[in-house]
Design a protein around this motif. Structure first.
Motif, short mmCIF file in Angstrom:
data_model
loop_
_atom_site.label_atom_id
_atom_site.label_comp_id
_atom_site.label_asym_id
_atom_site.label_seq_id
_atom_site.Cartn_x
_atom_site.Cartn_y
_atom_site.Cartn_z
N TYR A 81 -30.28 -6.27 -18.18
CA TYR A 81 -31.31 -6.94 -17.92
C TYR A 81 -32.86 -6.82 -18.72
O TYR A 81 -33.59 -7.35 -19.16
CB TYR A 81 -32.52 -6.95 -16.81
CG TYR A 81 -31.33 -8.00 -15.55
CD1 TYR A 81 -30.23 -8.42 -15.56
CD2 TYR A 81 -31.49 -8.29 -13.95
CE1 TYR A 81 -29.17 -9.06 -15.31
CE2 TYR A 81 -30.55 -8.88 -13.40
CZ TYR A 81 -29.30 -9.35 -14.08
OH TYR A 81 -28.38 -9.83 -13.18
N GLU A 107 -23.33 0.68 -18.51
CA GLU A 107 -24.06 -0.85 -17.91
C GLU A 107 -25.35 -1.30 -16.62
O GLU A 107 -25.69 0.02 -16.59
CB GLU A 107 -22.91 -1.24 -16.76
CG GLU A 107 -21.71 -1.15 -17.33
CD GLU A 107 -20.34 -2.16 -16.44
OE1 GLU A 107 -20.63 -3.61 -16.74
OE2 GLU A 107 -20.20 -1.30 -15.41
N GLU A 115 -31.98 -1.37 -17.13
CA GLU A 115 -33.46 -2.62 -16.55
C GLU A 115 -34.29 -1.83 -16.94
O GLU A 115 -35.48 -2.89 -16.54
CB GLU A 115 -32.98 -2.48 -15.08
CG GLU A 115 -31.59 -3.07 -14.60
CD GLU A 115 -31.76 -3.64 -13.01
OE1 GLU A 115 -32.84 -3.25 -12.61
OE2 GLU A 115 -30.84 -4.37 -12.61
N GLN A 144 -25.28 -2.24 -22.23
CA GLN A 144 -25.98 -3.48 -21.45
C GLN A 144 -27.06 -4.23 -20.29
O GLN A 144 -26.70 -2.52 -19.48
CB GLN A 144 -24.51 -4.31 -20.56
CG GLN A 144 -23.24 -4.82 -20.86
CD GLN A 144 -22.23 -5.40 -20.60
OE1 GLN A 144 -21.61 -4.83 -20.83
NE2 GLN A 144 -22.15 -6.75 -20.12
N LEU A 163 -20.22 -9.80 -26.89
CA LEU A 163 -20.62 -10.47 -25.60
C LEU A 163 -19.71 -10.52 -24.31
O LEU A 163 -18.23 -9.39 -24.84
CB LEU A 163 -20.80 -11.89 -25.56
CG LEU A 163 -21.93 -12.29 -26.48
CD1 LEU A 163 -21.61 -12.62 -28.01
CD2 LEU A 163 -22.90 -13.33 -26.06
N TYR A 177 -22.17 -15.64 -20.40
CA TYR A 177 -22.05 -14.06 -21.53
C TYR A 177 -23.02 -13.49 -21.55
O TYR A 177 -24.33 -13.81 -21.77
CB TYR A 177 -21.82 -14.45 -22.78
CG TYR A 177 -21.08 -15.75 -22.70
CD1 TYR A 177 -19.61 -15.07 -22.94
CD2 TYR A 177 -20.68 -17.12 -23.10
CE1 TYR A 177 -18.16 -16.47 -22.77
CE2 TYR A 177 -19.86 -18.34 -22.89
CZ TYR A 177 -18.06 -17.32 -22.95
OH TYR A 177 -17.21 -17.96 -23.05
N GLN A 178 -22.98 -12.03 -21.14
CA GLN A 178 -24.40 -10.90 -21.42
C GLN A 178 -24.33 -10.14 -22.84
O GLN A 178 -22.82 -9.67 -23.20
CB GLN A 178 -24.51 -10.26 -19.93
CG GLN A 178 -25.56 -9.02 -20.30
CD GLN A 178 -25.60 -8.50 -19.03
OE1 GLN A 178 -24.22 -8.29 -18.21
NE2 GLN A 178 -26.29 -8.31 -18.12
N SER A 182 -31.34 -8.32 -21.81
CA SER A 182 -30.69 -10.02 -21.73
C SER A 182 -29.84 -10.20 -20.38
O SER A 182 -29.04 -9.35 -19.92
CB SER A 182 -30.26 -11.01 -22.42
OG SER A 182 -30.11 -11.97 -22.60
N ARG A 183 -29.51 -11.16 -19.61
CA ARG A 183 -28.80 -11.91 -18.37
C ARG A 183 -28.34 -13.09 -18.97
O ARG A 183 -28.02 -12.75 -20.48
CB ARG A 183 -30.12 -12.63 -17.52
CG ARG A 183 -31.40 -11.87 -16.75
CD ARG A 183 -32.13 -12.75 -15.51
NE ARG A 183 -32.64 -12.26 -14.95
CZ ARG A 183 -32.60 -11.61 -13.92
NH1 ARG A 183 -31.25 -11.97 -13.39
NH2 ARG A 183 -33.29 -10.83 -13.28
N ALA A 184 -27.42 -12.28 -18.09
CA ALA A 184 -25.91 -13.22 -18.89
C ALA A 184 -26.87 -14.83 -19.26
O ALA A 184 -27.19 -15.45 -18.36
CB ALA A 184 -25.00 -13.49 -17.78
#
Length: 735
Positions: free
Chosen positions: A568, A546, A549, A566, A370, A356-357, A571-573
């Motif tokens: 990195y 999405e 980074e 969403q 998520l 879950y990301q 958070s990553r998944a």
């Protein structure tokens, strides 16, 4: 009746008299009866006669021939024979017939030579034959010949040949013609040291068109695809359809992989645009493999096999991309086949996992939802990313089974969370195409007890292919269940504002391709992002950006109005266990962590390559690489400004300059930027030519992995080595 019997009796009497008449053969000396025979032949239209004098001028032509053509025989008498007939063009490279002018000048016999008559509005073809005539002293008196009309026969033959060489549906060359043309081209080009590229395409989701709209619609789609290919390729190459949804493109004299990559990307983009078929909207994609002779193969079989392997890799890498052939793709093909076998058992063996990301509020940086992402925990290969196994699942027909399992698993796990956060689940277009999909969603909600408004189904624009009424009914059924709908990957190739008028989406996801590079000067992605956000606000929809980074990307998407983020940078998944732990602690706020600014992606690697300096070749370790440069380890104290050549394998040589140097590590800048290989790798535009290797005394063959050594041979090494080579240890240093 009397008249009838009288005529019958007279005919019988004449027959009896004829039977009693003596036989009178036509003797060679009976010129009158021989001329009468030839006149009868001419008048019947069975054929005609012609004759020339010693200077090649026409002195006789059967009058009935002139009548049929609308000619006055008197007007053509005296004209050179070559002014009346045009020899058949040599369309077949295997033919080796002499032209009419050569035969006449050499005074050779003419046998069944097809010629086209000049001057007429209609295309008329004759087949002529003739023999040179000489007098008693051996002096040439001209030709005496015959002719017959073969126009109808030729048209029939041409139609038959066309059917044998061209695809009846699209009009493109068929497999037979493409194979013949490619073989002849490669044979000729080998002698003249020329190159030839081959692209092989097949269509993604074409079977879905046949299944949902019917085979006539599939045929119409193939015609439209063929028309787009012809518009894009034009006169640069020859296109063939080899059956089904497979197309070949032969491109003579092209070996620049930058040019081929641009063409491949354009083909993918154009073929992926929507099609209108009998009032329905169809959306497909394509994958593409590229091989180049003589680098990747010398003959047709070898080159086609190389391009096929590249296509296989493109499809295995996630579809909608191109790939260049390289020797390591053989291992990739084996891996793909093994993936197919192992994936069938993955659910039964409990190898699939849901990760879950977090989806983060763009203003408060709190987790508000998520997204569920599937992972395959392979017992031997470890974590297999979905980009590798989802296309395989679609190809082998188990994507619905996997998708249904994921939906039930996500609902079950989300129902265990101590907080009622929304959960987003990706839905395959193939899964969505099944009429029982709303029932599958209903069963997953019922079995888990999850509230419907917590479930968000992420659907790509490819679901709008086919029957729009059916798609709308599917949306209505899903909304009646109370679930939310999100439009995924908006703007990546299928976008149309028309379906947004009626489709009940709650959210639009801004694809990461618009986020990546948006902060660079001159990049239009930021403007596109603003347009998408404005459109969503006007339609009362949320937006999520999405793939964020870096800090500058986060600032940009926030300022442009994206509702949530969403990527990195937050958070990553994470696993289900990590989600439970975080929610139980009530830790919903994320601090952005990542680079300050976006820079061209640098891929981390660890493999040995060659580095050439002057007349020495060193073995170094490639640590990372981007389009503009690389970091290598293995040489001590290399001065700044040193010019070297990196041998990346497979004949790929990259000229570079040392821009940074630290003990045994060097940062290099390429003289010519590398290009994308169509997937996640990089390659050089050009490679060492097999013709250069042949000139160095080696047999002509496709490139081996270590092509440079075949040219260089044993190094002369007239000068001492400038640098000390060391064995680098794995390190965490990054540039």
């Amino acid at each position: 009746m009397t008249g009838f019997f009288a005529r019958t009796l007279r005919a019988a009497k004449a027959a009896d008299e004829s039977a009693d008449a003596p036989l009178a053969p036509i003797e060679h000396s009976d010129h009158a009866r021989r001329v009468e025979l030839l006149d009868s032949f001419e008048k019947a239209g069975l054929g005609w006669f012609w004759a020339t004098d010693g200077q090649g001028r026409l002195i006789y032509l059967s009058p009935t021939a002139g009548d049929k053509l609308g000619w006055s025989v008197a007007d053509v008498i005296g004209k050179p024979l070559t002014d009346l007939f045009m020899p058949e063009p040599d369309e077949d490279p295997d033919r080796n017939e002499r032209p009419l002018a050569f035969l006449l000048s050499a005074r050779n016999s003419i046998t069944q030579l097809p010629v086209r008559l000049l001057g007429g509005q209609d295309e008329v073809w004759w087949e002529i034959a003739g023999k040179p005539e000489f007098d008693a002293k051996g002096r040439f008196n001209g030709y005496r010949g015959s002719a017959k009309d073969i126009t109808t026969t030729r048209e029939t033959q041409r139609d038959a040949e066309r059917l044998a060489q061209f695809d009846s549906l699209t009009g493109l060359a068929n497999r037979h013609r493409m194979t013949k043309r490619l073989s002849a081209t490669l044979k000729a080009y080998r002698n003249s040291k020329r190159v030839c590229a081959l692209m092989i395409l097949d269509l993604d989701r074409f079977k879905q068109v046949n299944d949902t709209l019917g085979h006539p619609a599939g045929d119409e789609l193939l015609k439209q695809v063929a028309a787009r290919l012809e518009r894009i390729v034009g006169s640069k190459g020859e296109i063939g359809r080899l059956g089904g949804d497979e197309f070949h493109i032969m491109l003579p004299d092209v070996d620049d992989r930058g040019v081929l990559g641009e063409l491949g990307a354009r083909l993918i983009q154009m073929i992926s645009q929507p099609y209108s078929i009998n009032g329905s909207r169809a959306i497909i994609g394509t994958s593409l493999g590229v091989a180049i002779a003589p680098y990747d193969g010398l003959d047709t079989e070898e080159l086609v096999k190389a391009a096929d392997l590249a296509l296989y890799a493109a499809k295995g890498g996630g579809r909608g991309q191109y790939r260049f052939y390289s020797s390591d793709l053989k291992d990739g093909a084996k891996l793909r086949r093994q993936t197919e076998e192992d994936l069938r058992d993955a659910i039964v063996k409990d190898e699939l996992r849901m990760f879950y990301q977090p989806v983060i509020d763009a203003r408060t940086h709190k987790m508000i939802a998520l997204e569920a992402l599937m992972r395959w925990d392979h017992p031997e290969r470890g974590n297999v990313p979905p980009s590798q196994f989802i296309p395989v699942a679609e190809d082998i027909g188990i994507i619905k089974q996997i998708g249904d399992w994921a939906l039930h698993e996500v609902c079950r796990q989300a129902s265990e969370w101590p907080m009622e956060l929304r959960i987003a689940v990706n839905v395959s277009a193939i899964q969505f195409a099944h009429d029982d999909f709303p029932q599958t969603v209903h069963h997953a909600l019922q079995a888990s007890g999850l509230k419907p408004d917590r479930l968000e189904l992420e659907i790509t624009e490819s679901v709008f292919m086919g029957d729009n009424n059916r798609t709308q009914r599917m949306f209505e059924e899903l909304k009646k269940l109370g679930v939310r709908l999100a439009l995924d990957d908006f703007g990546t190739g299928y976008s149309s504002l028309s379906y947004l008028q009626t489709a009940p989406f709650d959210k639009i996801k801004i694809d990461q391709s618009f986020v990546r590079g948006a902060t660079e000067d001159g990049n239009n992605n930021a403007a596109i992002m603003s347009a998408i956000v404005g459109l969503a606000e006007a339609l009362s929809m949320e937006t999520v950006a999405e793939g964020v980074e870096t800090h500058d990307e986060l600032k940009l998407v926030t300022n442009r109005g994206a509702t949530s983020v969403q990527g990195y940078i937050f958070s990553r998944a994470i696993s289900h266990e990590e989600v439970l732990d975080r929610l139980e602690r009530g830790d919903l706020t994320y601090e952005p962590k990542g680079p300050a600014k976006y820079r061209a992606e640098r891929k981390t690697v660890f493999r040995r390559i060659g580095l050439i300096h002057e007349d020495h070749r060193y073995r170094v370790v490639l640590r990372n690489i981007s389009k503009t440069g690389a970091m290598v380890e293995g040489l001590l104290d290399v001065p700044l400004g040193t010019e070297v050549v990196l041998d990346l394998g497979g004949g790929q040589l990259a000229v570079a300059t040392v821009r940074r140097s630290f003990v045994h590590s060097q940062g290099l800048e390429f003289e010519t930027p590398l290009i994308s290989d169509g997937a996640d790798g990089l390659c050089t535009r050009y490679r060492v030519s097999p013709y250069e290797i042949e000139a160095a005394g080696r047999p002509l063959a496709a490139l081996p992995q270590d092509a440079y050594s075949l040219i260089a041979g044993p190094a002369a090494q007239h000068s001492p080595r400038r640098f000390l080579q060391v064995d680098p240890k794995p390190s965490s240093r990054a540039w």
